[in-house]
Design an enzyme around this catalytic site. Structure first.
Site, mmCIF file in Angstrom:
data_model
loop_
_atom_site.group_PDB
_atom_site.id
_atom_site.type_symbol
_atom_site.label_atom_id
_atom_site.label_comp_id
_atom_site.label_asym_id
_atom_site.label_seq_id
_atom_site.Cartn_x
_atom_site.Cartn_y
_atom_site.Cartn_z
ATOM 1 C CG ASP A 91 -2.196 0.795 1.002
ATOM 2 O OD1 ASP A 91 -2.316 1.484 -0.041
ATOM 3 O OD2 ASP A 91 -3.074 0.764 1.880
ATOM 4 C CG ASP A 92 -1.000 5.011 -0.806
ATOM 5 O OD1 ASP A 92 -1.614 4.290 0.015
ATOM 6 O OD2 ASP A 92 -1.537 6.006 -1.333
ATOM 7 C CG ASP A 95 -4.028 8.315 8.092
ATOM 8 O OD1 ASP A 95 -3.976 8.501 9.318
ATOM 9 O OD2 ASP A 95 -4.284 9.231 7.298
#
Length: 161
Positions: A91-92, A95
């Site tokens: 994933d980027d 969060d």
């Protein structure tokens, strides 16, 4: 609510994705990669190239209903990955950890790597490249567009030759 912004350029994203791939080499081989869409698609493609991996699966998770956080829902399953055994999730950004936790439940045996991690979610990853403060909103290159910025000095006030 984010109070700071961090802009990631295409060049920085590519460097970080290659750094992620380099850090993953000792964990090889992988049966395939599961990209968390949408943000994980481009980092997964870069890592797949660097690692020589041809099998790329996706998992699509929706966590927002309009602008409100809702219950995570899988709208596309990574069927080829089974329980994740031998697979790499990319994933980027992690969060709050809501999506990462949900993906980990679906693929408990996979190795989870991302480019950027915030404190609230970083424990859910096995590997990340850069920690980002929780109050920072990361602006990825696919979320932004170059805009014209006027020069500091107008043409009427040119430099003397």
């Amino acid at each position: 609510m984010a109070v700071h912004y961090a802009t990631v350029t295409w060049e920085q994203l590519h460097r970080d994705a290659r750094a992620l791939a380099a850090a993953l080499v000792p964990r090889m081989p992988f049966k395939g990669i599961v990209a968390v869409t949408r943000g994980g698609l481009i980092p997964a493609a870069i890592a797949a190239r660097e690692l020589g991996c041809r099998l790329i699966e996706t998992i699509s998770v929706v966590t927002y209903d309009e602008e409100e956080m809702g219950q995570p829902q899988i709208i596309k399953s990574p069927d080829a990955a089974g329980d994740g055994e031998g697979f790499l999730i990319i994933d980027d950004l992690v969060d709050s950890g809501v999506t990462a936790r949900f993906v980990r439940e679906r693929l408990p045996k996979a190795y989870f790597a991302c480019l950027y991690a915030k404190p609230a979610g970083k424990a859910l990853t096995d590997l990340f490249i850069t920690e980002v403060p929780q109050d920072t909103w990361v602006l990825f290159p696919w979320d932004t567009a170059p805009l014209f910025v006027p020069p500091l000095v107008s043409n009427k006030k040119e430099c003397a030759e």
